[in-house]
Design an enzyme around this catalytic site. Structure first.
Site, mmCIF file in Angstrom:
data_model
loop_
_atom_site.group_PDB
_atom_site.id
_atom_site.type_symbol
_atom_site.label_atom_id
_atom_site.label_comp_id
_atom_site.label_asym_id
_atom_site.label_seq_id
_atom_site.Cartn_x
_atom_site.Cartn_y
_atom_site.Cartn_z
ATOM 1 N N ASP A 130 11.859 9.111 6.461
ATOM 2 C CA ASP A 130 11.487 8.046 7.391
ATOM 3 C C ASP A 130 12.643 7.863 8.369
ATOM 4 O OD1 ASP A 130 9.452 7.838 5.539
ATOM 5 O OD2 ASP A 130 9.569 5.661 5.362
ATOM 6 N N ASP A 146 -2.741 1.773 3.908
ATOM 7 C CA ASP A 146 -1.558 1.052 3.431
ATOM 8 C C ASP A 146 -2.021 -0.339 3.025
ATOM 9 O OD1 ASP A 146 -0.123 3.320 4.297
ATOM 10 O OD2 ASP A 146 0.096 2.485 6.308
HETATM 11 O O1 LIG Z 1 6.656 4.515 5.391
HETATM 12 C C1 LIG Z 1 7.044 3.343 5.506
HETATM 13 O O2 LIG Z 1 7.962 2.879 4.800
HETATM 14 C C2 LIG Z 1 6.396 2.469 6.519
HETATM 15 C C3 LIG Z 1 6.808 1.163 6.609
HETATM 16 C C4 LIG Z 1 6.228 0.309 7.530
HETATM 17 C C5 LIG Z 1 5.246 0.792 8.360
HETATM 18 C C6 LIG Z 1 4.807 2.088 8.284
HETATM 19 C C7 LIG Z 1 5.372 2.963 7.354
HETATM 20 N N1 LIG Z 1 5.010 4.271 7.211
HETATM 21 C C8 LIG Z 1 3.884 4.960 7.666
HETATM 22 O O3 LIG Z 1 3.659 4.813 9.059
HETATM 23 C C9 LIG Z 1 2.303 5.119 9.291
HETATM 24 C C10 LIG Z 1 1.643 4.030 10.042
HETATM 25 O O4 LIG Z 1 2.007 4.076 11.375
HETATM 26 P P1 LIG Z 1 0.950 3.549 12.456
HETATM 27 O O5 LIG Z 1 0.416 2.267 11.910
HETATM 28 O O6 LIG Z 1 -0.084 4.616 12.543
HETATM 29 O O7 LIG Z 1 1.762 3.358 13.669
HETATM 30 C C11 LIG Z 1 1.621 5.228 7.962
HETATM 31 O O8 LIG Z 1 1.512 6.579 7.601
HETATM 32 C C12 LIG Z 1 2.591 4.537 7.034
HETATM 33 O O9 LIG Z 1 2.423 4.978 5.705
#
Ligand SMILES: O=C(O)c1ccccc1N[C@@H]1O[C@H](COP(=O)(O)O)[C@@H](O)[C@H]1O
EC number: 5.3.1.16
Length: 246
Positions: free
Chosen positions: A17, A136
């Site tokens: 990340d 999520d």
């Molecule tokens: O992976 C994380 O810790 C995380 C924390 C907070 C937000 C998102 C996170 N990860 C990943 O990001 C994408 C979502 O991004 P978007 O909403 O499409 O912009 C998703 O895969 C999360 O698992």
């Protein structure tokens, strides 16, 4: 439509990340809880050298709406010889085109699946296996925009995405993520029971026994597991993890 093919072994996806250009881990995905782990390319290459076949790569700034790490992420993807699942801030044609142009194996859509269902249906139809949706959740409520906003019911959204032909789901229990408290096996079972698409498990892995427990769900449809903090905290090595699920 993609059918669920049961793989021989649980796939493992070490996570990198990226926030402010650095590899970080968060607790419950909350901005401000970052622990830094240095250069994201170094981390990615470490997991690749250890035998990983996948990398789960997240642009956290793009997910939180605090900028992006597009250039760095592109460098990481282009430096990998393994498959890359790319997440974070892929919400429109421009961000999707940039993500796909990195050469990643697939992209993972989060917020867009909650806020832009028509666009996501079009993207699923156009790109098939190259698109996964990240579900999520806290409880059974989906969260978007950096996990800061509610985005509807998990099972209603899953049914809609299934009907649209979504190829696979990455299921994260936010309450477990970054906590080393063990995966939510009940959630994984419930999602597998509700869809015939492959599921990638995310959140809470703390030990080799956790990975073995997730691997028992392969026949139910769990295809892979994302491993984050446990690897960075050296709870086990990537080599040990691969051996445990082989
Ligand atoms: O992976 C994380 O810790 C995380 C924390 C907070 C937000 C998102 C996170 N990860 C990943 O990001 C994408 C979502 O991004 P978007 O909403 O499409 O912009 C998703 O895969 C999360 O698992």
């Amino acid at each position: 439509m993609t059918s669920r093919d049961t793989p021989a072994a649980l796939e493992l996806l070490p996570a990198v990340d990226v926030r402010d250009g650095q590899a970080v881990r968060l607790v419950h995905g909350e901005s401000g809880t970052e622990t830094g782990y240095g250069d994201p390319l170094d981390a990615a290459l470490t997991w690749q050298r250890a035998g990983a076949e996948w990398l789960h790569l997240v642009d956290l700034d793009a997910a939180f709406g605090t900028g992006d790490n597009r250039a760095r992420i592109g460098e990481v993807v282009r430096s990998m010889d393994i498959k890359v699942e790319l997440s974070g801030g892929i919400r429109d044609d421009d961000s999707l085109a940039a993500a796909l142009a990195t050469g990643c194996t697939r992209v993972n859509l989060g917020t867009a699946a909650l806020e832009s269902p028509e666009w996501v249906a079009k993207v699923i139809a156009e790109h098939g296996e190259r698109v996964a949706v990240g579900l999520d959740v806290r409880g059974t409520t989906l969260r978007g925009r950096g996990w800061t906003r509610d985005g509807g019911d998990l099972f209603e959204t899953l049914a809609r995405l299934d009907a649209e032909g979504c190829a696979r789901y990455v299921v994260t229990d936010i309450n477990k993520d970054g906590t080393l408290q063990g995966p939510n096996l009940r959630l994984l079972r419930d999602v597998c029971a509700a869809t015939d698409r492959p599921v990638v498990a995310s959140g809470g892995v703390s030990s080799l026994d956790d990975l073995r427990a997730i691997a028992t769900l392969v026949p139910e449809g769990v295809e892979g597991a994302i491993v984050g903090k446990a690897l960075y905290a050296k709870a086990f090595t990537m080599e040990e993890a691969l051996e445990a699920v082989s």
